[in-house]
Structure formats: C-alpha cells, structure tokens
Write an enzyme that holds these catalytic residues in place. Sequence first.
Site, PDB file in Angstrom:
ATOM      1  N   SER A 193      45.595  45.908 115.955  1.00 38.19           N
ATOM      2  CA  SER A 193      46.389  44.917 116.671  1.00 38.19           C
ATOM      3  C   SER A 193      45.920  44.697 118.097  1.00 38.19           C
ATOM      4  CB  SER A 193      47.857  45.356 116.684  1.00 38.19           C
ATOM      5  OG  SER A 193      47.995  46.608 117.344  1.00 38.19           O
ATOM      6  N   GLN A 195      46.942  44.976 121.566  1.00 35.15           N
ATOM      7  CA  GLN A 195      47.954  45.928 122.015  1.00 35.15           C
ATOM      8  C   GLN A 195      47.647  46.432 123.421  1.00 35.15           C
ATOM      9  OE1 GLN A 195      46.869  50.192 120.357  1.00 35.15           O
ATOM     10  NE2 GLN A 195      46.690  48.703 118.673  1.00 35.15           N
ATOM     11  N   HIS A 197      49.142  50.032 126.025  1.00 32.32           N
ATOM     12  CA  HIS A 197      49.981  51.221 126.080  1.00 32.32           C
ATOM     13  C   HIS A 197      50.618  51.322 127.458  1.00 32.32           C
ATOM     14  CE1 HIS A 197      48.153  52.214 122.315  1.00 32.32           C
ATOM     15  NE2 HIS A 197      46.953  52.288 122.862  1.00 32.32           N
ATOM     16  N   LYS A 220      50.103  56.767 126.935  1.00 33.81           N
ATOM     17  CA  LYS A 220      49.162  56.932 125.840  1.00 33.81           C
ATOM     18  C   LYS A 220      47.784  56.402 126.224  1.00 33.81           C
ATOM     19  CE  LYS A 220      48.540  56.055 120.901  1.00 33.81           C
ATOM     20  NZ  LYS A 220      48.738  55.088 119.814  1.00 33.81           N
ATOM     21  N   GLU A 222      43.811  56.256 126.172  1.00 31.80           N
ATOM     22  CA  GLU A 222      42.901  56.555 125.066  1.00 31.80           C
ATOM     23  C   GLU A 222      41.458  56.404 125.529  1.00 31.80           C
ATOM     24  OE1 GLU A 222      45.625  54.699 121.419  1.00 31.80           O
ATOM     25  OE2 GLU A 222      44.052  53.480 122.341  1.00 31.80           O
ATOM     26  N   HIS A 357      43.762  45.494 124.493  1.00 32.01           N
ATOM     27  CA  HIS A 357      42.578  45.888 123.743  1.00 32.01           C
ATOM     28  C   HIS A 357      42.855  45.804 122.252  1.00 32.01           C
ATOM     29  CE1 HIS A 357      44.940  49.633 124.172  1.00 32.01           C
ATOM     30  NE2 HIS A 357      44.486  49.931 122.969  1.00 32.01           N
ATOM     31  N   ARG A 376      52.591  45.849 120.848  1.00 32.59           N
ATOM     32  CA  ARG A 376      51.722  44.962 120.071  1.00 32.59           C
ATOM     33  C   ARG A 376      52.149  43.507 120.236  1.00 32.59           C
ATOM     34  NH1 ARG A 376      53.223  49.234 116.741  1.00 32.59           N
ATOM     35  NH2 ARG A 376      51.518  50.642 116.137  1.00 32.59           N
ATOM     36  N   LYS A 382      53.007  44.546 111.989  1.00 35.61           N
ATOM     37  CA  LYS A 382      54.024  45.424 112.564  1.00 35.61           C
ATOM     38  C   LYS A 382      54.850  44.699 113.621  1.00 35.61           C
ATOM     39  CE  LYS A 382      51.385  49.696 111.828  1.00 35.61           C
ATOM     40  NZ  LYS A 382      50.812  50.911 112.467  1.00 35.61           N
TER      41      LYS A 382
END
Length: 507
Positions: A193, A195, A197, A220, A222, A357, A376, A382
């Site tokens: 997706s 998205q 964070h 979150k 990454e 991203h 998202r 979702k």
Amino acid sequence: MASRSNVRTEMGSLVSKKKQPPPAKGDSSSTPQAAGSPASPPAAESEVKDQGVSTPAALPDEKVNKAPPQEGGAEEVMVDDESPVTVTQTPVAVALKCAVQQYAWGRIGKDSEVATLTQACDPSFQLKEDEPYAELWMGTHVKGPSIVEGQEAKSLKDWIADQPDCLGEKVRSKFNDQLPFLFKVLSVNKSLSIQAHPHKALAETLHAEHPENYPDDNHKPEMAIALTPFEGLNGFRPLIEIDNFLKTVPEFRAVVGEDNADKFTAELEAGGSDSKNVLKDCFTELMTRDPEFVKEQLALLVQRLQAEDSETGKNRELLLRLNSQFPGDVGCFCSFFLNHMTLQPGEAMFLGPNEPHAYLSGNCMECMACSDNVVRAGLTPKYKDVENLCKMLTYLPSPAQDRLFPSVTDPGDACVTIYDPPVPDFAVARIKVAEGVESYEVTAYDSASIFITISGQAEASHPSFGNGKTLTLKRGSVIFMSANHSLPLKLEKADGLLAFRAYCPLD
C-alpha cells in the site's frame, strides 16, 4: 569491532545520529578480523556468542584456557567443601525457528527468498510452488513469534523474560526488558500500500482515539536493504518533476485540479517559498477526489498509454503495472508524486516517520521498530485513513538518489558494513566474509542481536554450549545472540559467508 565513535567519524555527515556499538565491556578482542586478512584474528574469547536464542546469564570473564563446562553447559561447583552442586549455564547463542507470513502480495513458490531460505534450514517446511511467501519474521512480535529450538516450543519472548540480562544493560533500561526491533526478510511480488508510519506522539494519539485501527502506541521506522534488485516508492519527487507531469499528463492534471496545478507551477516559478503547502494541496486533492472520477481519468490514461505503445516519460511501465494489480485505484496516480527507486543488492533506504512510501517488487532485509501502526491511503483493500495520511506527511521533496541510505564499513572489521539509521530502536550489520577464509569471529555487542545466514556455512562454538557442541550456521538459519558475547566461527572455505545482524545501537 570499532567503537561507535569511530564509526560515526567514518560516516561523517552521511549518518546523523548513531553508530556501531562498541566491543562489549570485558571483551578481550576489540577488532575481530577474518583469517587471512592483514591482521590475524583475535584470541578466542572465553565468551563467544552468536546463534539462535541464547540468553546470557552473564558469564564471568574467562581465560581462553579455562576448562569448558560439562556436557549440556553444566558445571559441578564445590560449595563449602561439601557435595558438588550442578550449575547450568545459559548458552550465549541459540537457534530460532521463525514465522513465515503468506500474504497475497508475496512472491510465489521458489521465486520467494522467504520460501527458499526457510526450506534450506527447516526440514518440516513444505514449499508449495503456487503459494505466496511474503515475510520471514525474526523476533518477539505476538503475531509471529520466533521459537527457541530445543526449548520445548518456548517463544523467544519468554526465553528473554527468563534471562533478561541477555538484552544488555542499556537495552533493558531503555526498552523495559523488551527486544525493541523486528527483523524480517521480505519477498515482494505485488505492490504494498501507499502508506506512512506515525512518529511516536502521533502514534500515541491515533492509538488512543482509534485502537481498532492503530493497535499500539509506538512509532514504526523501517529500513530496507536489498538482497536482489528491490523496487519501491519513497518520498516526494523534486517539484520540477511533479510539475513536468502536471504539464504533460492531462489525466493527472485533471485529478489534481486545474487551479491546484496552476498554483503549483506558479509557486515553482516564483522560487518555491510556499512549496510545502502547495504540494500538500495537490496531493490532498488527488487523494480525496471522487473515486469514480479517479477511475475515469485513470482508464483514459491507461488506454492512451497502451495505444501509444511507447514510453511516455519514465512512469509508463510502472503506472500500467500498478493499474493491473489495483485497477482504478488512486494509488496509481501517486507514482507521479513519489520517487520511483530500484535498490541494487546491498543498497538501502530508510523510511522515517511521516514519509510516504510503498514497496513494489523484489527481495530485501527489513528492520523496524516493533509496531503495527500503518496509515494507508491507496493500493490496498485494507482500511484507508486518507485524512490522517494527508495531514501527517512531511511534504519535503528530494531527488531519488538522496533517498538512498548511506552505509559505512566498520573501521575495525572490513567484513562488516553498518546501516545505522537515526533511531535508537535498531541498526543492521551486513557481514560478508570472502571465500577461502577458514575462521571468523562475530564481535560482541552490548546489545542482543538476531543473525541470519543468507549464504555460506559455518560452525559456531562456545563453552556455554556444552562439551563438543556447536551451532550450525547455513543458508536460512537464524540465531539469537546475547549481549556482551562474541562467537567464533569455523567456515567452509569454499563458500564464504553472507549474513545480516540486527541489533540496538544505544550510546
């Protein structure tokens, strides 16, 4: 291993915050080397660590010539000249069995690195050629906990709870006796997706207000490190690139809106002092457009690009691919806003808070803070939280090359490459030992770590394993290493070794 201050010096301005953890206190070797390198390997340390889920009951400093413990890691100790008492040592490294996630976007069968890594080390794993294998989880996350092998199905989380000193003093203090990261292998066949964070403060707010969608209050961040060519969208493109798409792709201009497009061009020509707000207006207009209008414009664009049968700008192939995966989805138009990147093996990108991203294709290592918070807005069936996504983004444009995350060779060990993002939760070391090398010592860190072998084979030994016992490292094997212990390896000379190690680099 070199001190973290030395690594920071090496990184210079490329890395803004942290560096490699220093050798553990009491570690007799400060710069482990591969055999055959200019400096000979350090003397084997009494405490060697690096496999699986071993949690240290902190062992005292030992001399190399000290007699090893009895079989099974047990020693007989005399107490007040009375009967001997058996003392069992906790192994400093233990093997893990890790969870495989079969999300629909995963690569299929043997095309998945997740599947072939697992198949190589787990005899019970049955690879099915027609099924997706998306993620391999290494850590303590409740949705896919790693299991300590030979411990009667004890989870790594429970194993750590039994001997929390294995985490290291700094990690215990900062993260409340919890392992702060989740280490993964990803095999992506279909776009994930669009998205972002949330940062920590926003995560706390979202969790408090909507716990059904944001199940925890953690951030979150990454980081992805390519194992194969790895494709993704990351951050906003330079304004001039977006402006060019607005001028040459009428369907994109239509969904952004004529007024917004005109303001964007005027702002760019005026020097861009208010570019952040203008970019936000354009992106928000796209993401909140009537879905039927978006579908109509996307259908017109796809029809035109297919009829032309030639590349119209760099985005043609990508847009057609995304539309084939998610027909009519607004996320397809996001490819005109976001940098399209392809990492080569060993290259990395860091996905900080509030940055848009999407992973598109390929195999990678990923490390992240332990959280399930994802906001998202496209390319997904979702839950979409368009309002929060559009409000939270940074809207800071930059060229794709600036989104590559820098790495640095450890000054104390030429076999180690450090990826150290500006967060306290995790860093990753890439260990590449050349063919022909017979021995190598995995350095002691003052943090627990998780170590996965991608290629090559080695035997790891340590007195805490018990007389004559070793841990075998081969393709796909995963081990948990306790803090403050190194681990000597004997390598298969013909193979070399490629491995990745996640740890917590606190100062």
